[in-house]
Design a protein around this motif. Structure first.
Motif, short mmCIF file in Angstrom:
data_model
loop_
_atom_site.label_atom_id
_atom_site.label_comp_id
_atom_site.label_asym_id
_atom_site.label_seq_id
_atom_site.Cartn_x
_atom_site.Cartn_y
_atom_site.Cartn_z
N LEU A 197 0.82 -1.21 0.00
CA LEU A 197 0.00 0.00 0.00
C LEU A 197 0.86 1.26 0.00
O LEU A 197 0.50 2.26 -0.63
CB LEU A 197 -0.92 -0.01 1.22
CG LEU A 197 -2.11 -0.97 1.13
CD1 LEU A 197 -2.77 -1.15 2.49
CD2 LEU A 197 -3.14 -0.48 0.11
N SER A 209 0.68 3.98 -2.97
CA SER A 209 0.33 5.36 -2.60
C SER A 209 1.42 6.34 -3.04
O SER A 209 1.11 7.44 -3.52
CB SER A 209 0.11 5.46 -1.09
OG SER A 209 -0.96 4.63 -0.70
N ALA A 239 -4.10 1.27 5.34
CA ALA A 239 -5.11 1.12 4.29
C ALA A 239 -6.00 2.37 4.22
O ALA A 239 -6.36 2.83 3.13
CB ALA A 239 -5.95 -0.12 4.55
N ALA A 242 -4.05 5.10 2.60
CA ALA A 242 -3.88 4.82 1.17
C ALA A 242 -5.12 5.23 0.39
O ALA A 242 -5.02 5.83 -0.70
CB ALA A 242 -3.59 3.34 0.96
N VAL A 274 -6.34 -0.60 -3.68
CA VAL A 274 -6.41 -0.09 -2.31
C VAL A 274 -7.80 -0.28 -1.70
O VAL A 274 -7.93 -0.48 -0.49
CB VAL A 274 -6.00 1.41 -2.24
CG1 VAL A 274 -4.52 1.57 -2.54
CG2 VAL A 274 -6.84 2.26 -3.16
#
Length: 382
Positions: free
Chosen positions: A258, A262, A332, A335, A350
């Motif tokens: 992630l 990102s 998460a 992200a 994501v």
């Protein structure tokens, strides 16, 4: 903390990462849409020996130690969590009891097929009235001659609909309860009296199935007792301890993926004439994500190292599971925020990771239970 890794293990780490990135991830969206894992991906996992990670070489496995298994699971955590859950439930809590506690005859009978992925394993402890309170089991087993008769039910059993063998915990002495009155059994799916319920519908972990197990006068040979009669609760704690370290490793792998997604998106996405990566708000989110992930990895590997050294790690395993799962959820969330509206779209990974992260704070012992375990150990030590 010092964790030494062989060159061979370094090569395996690269191989598993390439497998996750190049062979599994291209099918992630298909798994989401069909709620099914393509058979060729399961076959490939068998070829790589992933179903035999925890099983000694003498029984056909590859016999990784806990640190090595954590390294592999971290790499697998970079891809579809449902796919990884199928494998890790088998190699973790599904296999650990047999490997660590079973008789030699049970090991020889079941472990070779489990190592080859011919028999899928599951761990059956949770019940409708005994989730976090594992001492409150209602499933009972009564000895009659050379057999045990098991009655009761289990629920939310990962791999339930596809498993061939189950590590099942039942009360064998109501008076003793958790202190000598719970026993672990190895039960095959075809044993008379075992009914596997329908697949549960879940928020995430598509392709990884859970179900209820119902035991109606299920007949189990006495030879299929795992470990000592009455010591099942102690066995469950040992099995769950190692499983929690594996879960933490998977969460760390997902966090790392992630972060990479990102960072790449932040450098590409332009707003107000510049990439959003130039904004301090985005940079600080990435900084927090990276720092907390590194801390989760260190905590996880420290617990894994102590297991390999034969040390008591109840506290450390709970700390790793607690921290890594909460970091996974925070990473998460950040992200999705960095991706903005795109992060809410099912076409972007994501969104999938965000849904899959939530269960990690619940299964294999809720994070509230982990805090109780940690606190009790701290109080006992000081």
């Amino acid at each position: 903390m010092t964790v030494e890794v062989t060159n061979e293990m370094d090569q395996m780490k690269i191989m598993i990462r390439n497998f996750a990135e190049n062979e599994v991830e291209p099918y992630a969206q298909q798994i989401e849409e069909e709620d099914a894992i393509p058979p060729h991906l399961i076959d490939k996992a068998k070829e790589l020996g992933l179903f035999g990670m925890s099983i000694p070489e003498e029984y056909g496995g590859i016999g990784l130690n806990t640190v090595e298994k954590a390294i592999v699971l971290e790499q697998l955590g970079r891809t579809h969590n449902g796919y990884v859950s199928l494998i890790s439930a088998h190699t973790g809590i599904g296999s650990t009891g047999l490997v660590k506690l079973a008789s030699e005859s049970l090991k020889k009978k079941y472990l070779p097929d489990m190592a080859a992925g011919k028999k899928i394993a599951a761990f059956a402890l949770s019940e409708p009235g005994a989730g976090s309170d594992a001492t409150n089991l209602a499933t009972v087993a009564e000895k009659k001659g050379a057999q045990w008769i098991v009655n009761g039910s289990k629920h939310f059993i990962t791999n339930g609909p596809v498993a061939d063998v189950f590590t099942v915990f039942a009360v064998t002495d109501k008076q003793k309860g958790a202190k000598g009155g719970i026993t672990a059994f190895l039960i095959e799916k075809d044993f008379p009296g075992l009914i596997v319920g329908k697949k549960d519908k879940k928020m995430g972990l598509r392709g990884s199935y859970t179900s209820q197990l119902i035991f109606e006068d299920c007949l189990v040979p006495d030879s299929n007792v795992i470990g000592e009669v009455g010591m099942g609760y102690v066995s469950a704690l040992k099995i769950l301890g190692e499983g929690r370290v594996g879960l933490a490793a998977r969460a760390v792998g997902s966090c790392q993926k992630l972060i990479e997604l990102s960072a790449a998106y932040a450098k590409e996405r332009v707003q107000f004439g510049k990439p959003i990566a130039a904004n301090q708000a985005i940079q600080w989110m990435l900084a927090d994500m990276a720092t907390e992930t590194a801390a989760a990895r260190a905590l996880t590997m420290e617990a894994a190292r102590k297991i390999d050294e034969g040390k008591k790690v109840i506290k450390e395993a709970s700390m790793a599971k607690l921290f890594a799962s909460e970091v996974f959820n925070k990473v998460a969330d950040k992200a999705v925020q960095i991706h903005g509206g795109m992060g809410y779209m099912a076409d972007y990974p994501v969104e999938r990771f965000y849904r899959d992260a939530r269960i990690t704070k619940i299964y294999e012992g809720t994070n509230e239970i982990q805090r109780l375990i940690i606190a009790r150990n701290v109080l006992d030590e000081n």
